[in-house]
Design an enzyme around this catalytic site. Structure first.
Site, PDB file in Angstrom:
ATOM      1  N   GLU A   1      46.025  49.336  35.617  1.00  0.00           N
ATOM      2  CA  GLU A   1      44.644  49.597  36.038  1.00  0.00           C
ATOM      3  C   GLU A   1      44.598  50.447  37.312  1.00  0.00           C
ATOM      4  O   GLU A   1      43.690  51.269  37.485  1.00  0.00           O
ATOM      5  CB  GLU A   1      43.906  48.263  36.216  1.00  0.00           C
ATOM      6  CG  GLU A   1      43.693  47.569  34.871  1.00  0.00           C
ATOM      7  CD  GLU A   1      43.506  46.063  34.924  1.00  0.00           C
ATOM      8  OE1 GLU A   1      43.481  45.447  33.844  1.00  0.00           O
ATOM      9  OE2 GLU A   1      43.411  45.489  36.029  1.00  0.00           O
TER      10      GLU A   1
ATOM     11  N   ASP B   1      43.245  37.410  35.930  1.00  0.00           N
ATOM     12  CA  ASP B   1      41.945  36.933  36.439  1.00  0.00           C
ATOM     13  C   ASP B   1      42.144  35.721  37.341  1.00  0.00           C
ATOM     14  O   ASP B   1      41.468  35.559  38.358  1.00  0.00           O
ATOM     15  CB  ASP B   1      41.030  36.524  35.275  1.00  0.00           C
ATOM     16  CG  ASP B   1      40.882  37.636  34.257  1.00  0.00           C
ATOM     17  OD1 ASP B   1      40.967  38.802  34.653  1.00  0.00           O
ATOM     18  OD2 ASP B   1      40.706  37.325  33.065  1.00  0.00           O
TER      19      ASP B   1
ATOM     20  N   GLU C   1      36.471  42.425  39.498  1.00  0.00           N
ATOM     21  CA  GLU C   1      37.739  42.347  38.784  1.00  0.00           C
ATOM     22  C   GLU C   1      37.775  43.528  37.824  1.00  0.00           C
ATOM     23  O   GLU C   1      36.994  43.612  36.883  1.00  0.00           O
ATOM     24  CB  GLU C   1      37.841  41.000  38.059  1.00  0.00           C
ATOM     25  CG  GLU C   1      39.192  40.703  37.473  1.00  0.00           C
ATOM     26  CD  GLU C   1      40.348  40.792  38.478  1.00  0.00           C
ATOM     27  OE1 GLU C   1      40.129  40.695  39.698  1.00  0.00           O
ATOM     28  OE2 GLU C   1      41.481  40.998  38.028  1.00  0.00           O
TER      29      GLU C   1
HETATM   30  P1  8BR Z   1      46.616  41.199  33.904  1.00  0.00           P
HETATM   31  O1  8BR Z   1      46.111  40.173  32.960  1.00  0.00           O
HETATM   32  O2  8BR Z   1      45.541  41.648  34.854  1.00  0.00           O
HETATM   33  O3  8BR Z   1      47.382  42.321  33.314  1.00  0.00           O
HETATM   34  O4  8BR Z   1      47.658  40.413  34.834  1.00  0.00           O
HETATM   35  C1  8BR Z   1      48.741  39.775  34.331  1.00  0.00           C
HETATM   36  C2  8BR Z   1      49.534  39.215  35.497  1.00  0.00           C
HETATM   37  O5  8BR Z   1      50.050  37.972  35.096  1.00  0.00           O
HETATM   38  C3  8BR Z   1      50.750  40.039  35.895  1.00  0.00           C
HETATM   39  O6  8BR Z   1      50.440  40.992  36.862  1.00  0.00           O
HETATM   40  C4  8BR Z   1      51.690  38.989  36.450  1.00  0.00           C
HETATM   41  O7  8BR Z   1      51.516  38.897  37.850  1.00  0.00           O
HETATM   42  C5  8BR Z   1      51.209  37.706  35.796  1.00  0.00           C
HETATM   43  N1  8BR Z   1      52.211  37.149  34.868  1.00  0.00           N
HETATM   44  C6  8BR Z   1      52.601  37.558  33.636  1.00  0.00           C
HETATM   45 BR1  8BR Z   1      51.992  39.001  32.686  1.00  0.00          BR
HETATM   46  N2  8BR Z   1      53.565  36.791  33.104  1.00  0.00           N
HETATM   47  C7  8BR Z   1      53.789  35.853  34.026  1.00  0.00           C
HETATM   48  C8  8BR Z   1      54.698  34.764  34.084  1.00  0.00           C
HETATM   49  N3  8BR Z   1      55.540  34.539  33.093  1.00  0.00           N
HETATM   50  N4  8BR Z   1      54.690  33.971  35.201  1.00  0.00           N
HETATM   51  C9  8BR Z   1      53.846  34.227  36.218  1.00  0.00           C
HETATM   52  N5  8BR Z   1      52.963  35.266  36.225  1.00  0.00           N
HETATM   53  C10 8BR Z   1      52.933  36.066  35.150  1.00  0.00           C
HETATM   54  C1  GLC Z   2      39.008  40.948  29.042  1.00  0.00           C
HETATM   55  C2  GLC Z   2      39.000  40.715  27.536  1.00  0.00           C
HETATM   56  C3  GLC Z   2      39.041  39.240  27.202  1.00  0.00           C
HETATM   57  C4  GLC Z   2      40.166  38.550  27.946  1.00  0.00           C
HETATM   58  C5  GLC Z   2      40.158  38.918  29.409  1.00  0.00           C
HETATM   59  C6  GLC Z   2      41.399  38.397  30.067  1.00  0.00           C
HETATM   60  O1  GLC Z   2      37.829  40.481  29.617  1.00  0.00           O
HETATM   61  O2  GLC Z   2      37.848  41.297  26.969  1.00  0.00           O
HETATM   62  O3  GLC Z   2      39.185  39.065  25.818  1.00  0.00           O
HETATM   63  O4  GLC Z   2      40.024  37.167  27.819  1.00  0.00           O
HETATM   64  O5  GLC Z   2      40.114  40.302  29.600  1.00  0.00           O
HETATM   65  O6  GLC Z   2      41.592  38.989  31.283  1.00  0.00           O
END
Ligand code: 8BR
Ligand code: GLC
Length: 488
Positions: free
Chosen positions: A313, A471, A282
């Site tokens: 990313e 995640d 991840e």
């Molecule tokens: P990261 O934490 O890796 O950035 O991923 C966040 C992901 O959460 C986004 O790519 C999106 O797909 C999902 N997401 C978010 Br932000 N807000 C959301 C919502 N309101 N409903 C569903 N998925 C969401």
């Molecule tokens: C990273 C951050 C952590 C957070 C996570 C969520 O690992 O360090 O604080 O909970 O991303 O994706």
């Protein structure tokens, strides 16, 4: 396919994958786990902070783009950038004074399990994956308490020279300390002025201030490493994360090579124990470009089968791999962005010799899969649909505690804007002769070099929090993909 056809596919795929999750015999999850102190900020908090800091310094730090937080001004500068663009970011701090400043100015945050490995382990245990074996090199008592209380969740511990698997609350080391990160969540639509510029937040997102105490090391205790094979035979997949914590040179004088070698050795060992194992990394926001490059080229390249990442990313990874223009196109807010994202995912698949690149974005996911992948594009698609339902459920309730909880995600409608972006990508691909309209509309395009799976996703209007959803998406999609392997 029309949105209503996709909704039907969602329902069918979700229930199918839900039944199949039990095919996975077990997964290994490492390394990073911390306590997230989550604070949702409002306009008043921002105005208060702006009044507290030195505006001139913030202005110059905005230009310089701090890659590390050493002062309140660095923090405010990165927060303004994140809010202006609506883009998530994670910035390290080596100075715990900023925590005191945040507590003083924003109050206490809400404490939750944090860190990709911690969030993934809890999610997989909650959705009933049979054996979830988590490993956290710095498992303290406080941290262990954030693991869910489920009997399918374990952490290795050495007792009388034997490796045992116990719940994390029975496997911690009493001399270890917890790592605490601050998560500043903000909502779409907040409006304020900063030094003559009007900032209107375009979407819900967050900034993470990641603490990096010197004792954080991406490593495995020697005894555990040596006994690993005793219990890891039933492990179908490993989900690894936290490599961003590797330093160029650490306090003990070890360079990154030392940790990279150990990380690769662990992957090789997992493969020795089960040659069919699938390894997922991840990816995350990695400010240090040297480390970002090393993770991509020395850990992920050739050793790993699958990676999960968000759009920023993807751009960051492309940037250090030498595709600056494409990286810029990915994050630029125009029509071509989604096409650039697809191209970027394809580059990552081939350059890093992966089997699967899974990109999640707000409103759609793209998975590029290699021709020698043991999973069919149709199964990849079902896994993505399952993951989007689990993610919607997490966005709705903030947490998923059982597999049944995820059913509520089906009630969230597919987001029109995401579906429209999905159509934009279709248009671009057709213009370039990639795939037929029918293939694109069905979400699976098979080209001679790789297969592409794209789905529109369900988006919750007012998510409880956004941290950890990425995640959750990657973990749910990866394990449901593993479940199709065991069904064969
Ligand atoms: P990261 O934490 O890796 O950035 O991923 C966040 C992901 O959460 C986004 O790519 C999106 O797909 C999902 N997401 C978010 Br932000 N807000 C959301 C919502 N309101 N409903 C569903 N998925 C969401
Ligand atoms: C990273 C951050 C952590 C957070 C996570 C969520 O690992 O360090 O604080 O909970 O991303 O994706």
């Amino acid at each position: 396919m029309e949105i209503s056809d996709w909704e039907r596919e969602y329902r069918d795929s979700y229930f199918k994958m839900k039944d199949m999750i039990h095919n996975v015999r077990g997964v290994f999850v490492a390394y990073n786990c911390n306590i997230d102190s989550i604070k949702k900020i409002e306009k008043t908090d921002i105005l208060h902070m702006l009044n507290t800091v030195n505006t001139q310094t913030v202005k110059s730090r905005l230009q310089e783009y701090p890659r590390e937080i050493s002062s309140p001004e660095d923090f405010v500068a990165r927060l303004l950038i994140s809010m202006r663009d609506g883009k998530a970011a994670e910035v390290p701090t080596y100075d715990l004074k900023i925590h005191d400043w945040l507590t003083k100015n924003l109050g206490q945050g809400k404490s939750r399990m944090g860190g990709q490995a911690g969030i993934i382990a809890n999610t997989l245990a909650n959705i009933d994956v049979r054996n979830v074996i988590a490993y956290v090199p710095w498992l303290s008592k406080e941290q262990a308490d954030y693991f869910v209380n489920k009997d399918n969740l374990f952490h290795p511990i050495i007792e009388n020279n034997h490796l045992r698997l116990k719940h994390p609350t029975k496997a911690y080391s009493s001399n270890k300390k917890p790592k605490i990160n601050w998560i500043i969540e903000y909502s779409k639509g907040i409006e304020f002025d900063f030094s003559g510029e009007k900032i209107i937040v375009p979407r819900d997102n967050r900034l993470i201030v990641s603490s990096r105490p010197p004792w954080i090391k991406i490593d495995m205790e020697k005894d555990i490493y040596e006994h690993l094979q005793e219990v890891y035979k039933g492990i179908d997949g490993a989900l690894l994360s936290g490599y961003q914590m590797i330093k160029e040179v650490d306090e003990d004088g070890n360079t990154y090579d030392y940790y990279v070698d150990k990380s690769v050795k662990l992957i090789k060992k997992l493969k020795e124990v089960n040659p069919k194992i699938r390894i997922h990394v991840e990816f995350t926001s990695i400010q240090n470009r040297v480390i970002r490059n090393v993770i991509l080229k020395k850990i992920i390249h050739e050793h790993v089968h699958s990676i999960g990442l968000d759009t920023v990313e993807v751009a960051n990874a492309l940037n250090v791999l030498g595709y600056e223009e494409l990286a810029f196109a990915v994050i630029k807010k125009d029509e071509r962005a989604i096409d650039a994202l697809y191209e970027g995912a394809v580059i990552l698949l081939h350059e890093l010799k992966l089997e699967r690149v899974q990109v999640h974005s707000l409103g759609y996911y793209i998975c590029v899969s290699s021709k020698d992948s043991p999973v069919t594009p149709e199964d990849h698609k079902k896994s993505l649909l399952f993951a989007a339902t689990v993610a919607a459920s997490k966005a709705m309730s903030g947490d998923i505690t059982t597999l049944e909880d995820c059913d509520q995600g089906l009630e969230v409608p597919i987001w029109k804007d995401g579906y429209n972006k999905f159509e934009t990508l279709e248009k671009h691909l057709i213009e370039r002769g990639i795939g037929t309209l029918k293939e694109l509309q069905d979400g699976c395009v098979c080209t001679p070099k790789h297969d592409v799976i794209i789905i529109p996703t369900k988006v919750v209007k007012n998510p409880v929090a956004t941290v950890g959803i990425g995640d959750t998406i990657s973990a749910a999609a990866f394990v449901s993909m593993l479940s199709t392997l065991n069904a064969k």
